[in-house]
Design a protein around this motif. Structure first.
Motif, PDB file in Angstrom:
ATOM      1  N   HIS A   1      -5.119  -0.478  14.267  1.00  0.00           N
ATOM      2  CA  HIS A   1      -4.565  -1.720  14.801  1.00  0.00           C
ATOM      3  C   HIS A   1      -3.072  -1.884  14.561  1.00  0.00           C
ATOM      4  N   LEU A   2      -2.506  -1.063  13.684  1.00  0.00           N
ATOM      5  CA  LEU A   2      -1.102  -1.282  13.355  1.00  0.00           C
ATOM      6  C   LEU A   2      -0.307   0.024  13.318  1.00  0.00           C
TER       7      LEU A   2
ATOM      8  N   ILE B   1      -6.875   4.565   4.162  1.00  0.00           N
ATOM      9  CA  ILE B   1      -8.247   4.149   3.868  1.00  0.00           C
ATOM     10  C   ILE B   1      -8.441   2.642   3.958  1.00  0.00           C
ATOM     11  N   CYS B   2      -7.354   1.905   4.157  1.00  0.00           N
ATOM     12  CA  CYS B   2      -7.477   0.449   4.329  1.00  0.00           C
ATOM     13  C   CYS B   2      -8.084   0.176   5.710  1.00  0.00           C
ATOM     14  N   PRO B   3      -9.265  -0.465   5.761  1.00  0.00           N
ATOM     15  CA  PRO B   3      -9.964  -0.620   7.047  1.00  0.00           C
ATOM     16  C   PRO B   3      -9.100  -1.267   8.132  1.00  0.00           C
TER      17      PRO B   3
ATOM     18  N   LEU C   1       0.850  -1.199   0.000  1.00  0.00           N
ATOM     19  CA  LEU C   1       0.000   0.000   0.000  1.00  0.00           C
ATOM     20  C   LEU C   1       0.883   1.246   0.000  1.00  0.00           C
TER      21      LEU C   1
ATOM     22  N   LEU D   1      -6.318  -0.650   9.517  1.00  0.00           N
ATOM     23  CA  LEU D   1      -4.855  -0.596   9.534  1.00  0.00           C
ATOM     24  C   LEU D   1      -4.312   0.504  10.447  1.00  0.00           C
TER      25      LEU D   1
ATOM     26  N   GLU E   1      -3.120   5.035   0.632  1.00  0.00           N
ATOM     27  CA  GLU E   1      -3.964   3.837   0.783  1.00  0.00           C
ATOM     28  C   GLU E   1      -3.973   3.326   2.217  1.00  0.00           C
TER      29      GLU E   1
END
Lengths: 340, 340
Positions: free
Chosen positions: A241-242, A234-236, A227, A238, A231
């Motif tokens: 949680h990271l 907008i990546c659910p 990514l 991420l 991106e």
């Protein structure tokens, strides 16, 4: 009129080329650039540059183009500054950076400017050249080389230059005065084009920890997932949680070392560039091109800085070992390619 | 002589083709295979197969080759077994697997065999077809399709077949008897070739947790780093700092759910195949081919199984979110490709 500084630039990729162009345009420096992969192309045709700061131009050549590090004793005039803009990958690069540049360094005169990311990059350099000033250069410029000699600068050049801490030196005060004078002179020359933003950096470790909030987190996560920095936003899942948990580990480390960074810095870093710019962090570009990642300076060094204070960094550790896995694969691929 | 079973096989890639070949060679089944990407090639030329079990052969065609799931009401004879060997990616695949196969399922008759990895894959299937038996198939076969219709089977076929638990069913005992009979019949037909190892699996959840020790750890780590399952063993630090800690989380989860797996299983999994075979786990192959990863069945489901018992799995979580990042990128790339 002030004499032009004689500058050796090592690394003529995305960032290095913008550094060369900007210095030459300011006319207070003459740049000798050491090129590797694009030497032939740039020698014949010059660079083609699409720059948000300098516009589009073709045929740009630095004052001098070299295919190797020059040896100053061979009648070559001494360099006032030696700027290193290439990747810093001590785990896989031989010879080491100090050994590489040694022939070009004039003892007591050449100032070494490390325009490179990460922590601890000055240690081997200051040890190798105790009579020379070593400066930190933090570039916020976004620029990549899409093909040999073709440069796309999409994020404005902003360069912070200042002395690395010299607390370990017996001649600390004297050295710091020299280093500040040198950094001030460099900033003036770099600012002469009027096209860029270059500032004196009075707190280099703080600036470096700050940049790690991005570089130790978004950089490896982009390299591992493919990514880009837009991106990732907008990546659910991420970010929550990271990305932010990894950033928090950097904040904790920086804080423990005396550099207090505010929580808001996390979202500033995440939202730094518009999503639609699709900024590809350097590690992602390196991964895509089967080049070495700056895993030791961006992840290994902060993790070790934590370990020295008994601070655990489980998320950074995982990113580190995964990136070391990519590094190992790259070593195998490069060694395989060199065989053929 | 016993009648040949009529089998619908969905997914004619690496594993599916070996399943078809083995069943046809045993002569106790006739396979109708639904092919997608390789339909044209296999229809015209048949498969070229390099198999450690069956030798090298060219021109192999299953009994019947179909380009789409058949509808049994349209005068098509009912299927005794419907074997699903394609990837299971419920997060990104529409329609769902049950909806996809529904036209081919004869209520009360067709047994559905899921030769797929991971946890919880039977739930939607048992719900959609309450009058049909759903069996677990765990394949230890290593086989990939290098180009359309060309299959390389490098690890011997070993298939475990047994009933998924039916503890939630009111007709549990009656269902289990049917399921065991069905699984026993299937094992006999699959073993008829004499070339493969196929066993009745009396403890499906245990077998599935066991396989996750590999599939939830080495699989994503290979996909994220690009290393194959051999290289993972020689990349410095990776086993101790990432692979084994991730495996330990699976052991803890399995244990908490009543399936006690020994510590030695970790090294058995790591050392399963010779280094020089360079086995590429399915997720790595999927990543290289810009195909979807089985991230929900291999990582999401065990993580949720932990959460239901308040067990944290920080390493699996990180692998999960990184793989979800790859998945998101793949979605964007596929949607971009489909536009053109």
């Amino acid at each position: 009129m002030q004499r032009q500084a004689r500058i050796l630039l090592i690394g003529g990729g995305g960032i290095g080329t913008i550094v060369a162009l900007n210095l030459e345009r300011g006319a207070k420096a003459r740049v000798s650039a050491v090129l590797r992969s694009n030497f032939e192309t740039v020698t014949r045709f010059g660079y083609t540059i699409h720059s948000v700061d300098h516009g589009t131009l073709s045929g740009f050549r630095p004052g001098e183009i070299l295919s190797a590090i020059p040896t100053v004793s061979d009648g070559v005039e001494p360099f006032d500054y030696i700027i290193c803009t290439m990747k810093n990958t001590p785990d896989v690069t031989k010879p080491s950076l100090p050994e590489l540049i040694r022939p070009a360094v004039t003892t007591g005169r050449s100032t070494i400017v490390l325009v490179q990311n990460g922590l601890g990059i000055q240690d081997t350099m200051m040890e190798a050249f105790p009579s020379n000033v070593v400066l930190s250069g933090i570039s916020l410029c976004g620029s990549t080389e899409s093909s040999p000699g073709v440069i796309h600068q999409i994020v404005p050049d902003e360069l912070l230059v200042g002395p690395f801490p010299a607390t370990h030196r017996p001649d600390m005060q004297q050295y710091e005065e020299r280093a500040i004078a040198s950094a001030t002179d460099f900033v003036a020359r770099y600012s002469a084009s009027g096209k860029t933003s270059c500032h004196f950096d009075a707190n280099v470790p703080m600036s470096r920890w700050k940049k790690l909030v991005y570089n130790a987190t978004i950089n490896p996560i982009c390299a591992l997932t493919g990514l880009d920095a837009g991106e990732i936003r907008i990546c659910p899942g991420l970010l929550d949680h990271l990305v932010r948990p990894a950033m928090r580990e950097i904040l904790i480390l920086a804080n423990a070392h005396g550099y207090v960074l505010p929580d808001e810095l996390m979202d500033e870093m995440i939202e730094g560039d518009p999503i639609e710019l699709h900024v590809e962090p350097s590690m992602l570009v390196d991964k895509q091109r089967t080049q070495y990642l700056e895993v030791e300076t961006l992840l290994g060094a902060p993790i070790r800085a934590g370990r020295s204070l008994n601070i655990e960094t489980p998320i950074l550790n995982m990113l580190y070992y995964l990136c070391k896995g990519i590094q190992y694969k790259t070593q195998r691929m490069i060694s395989e390619r060199d065989k053929n």
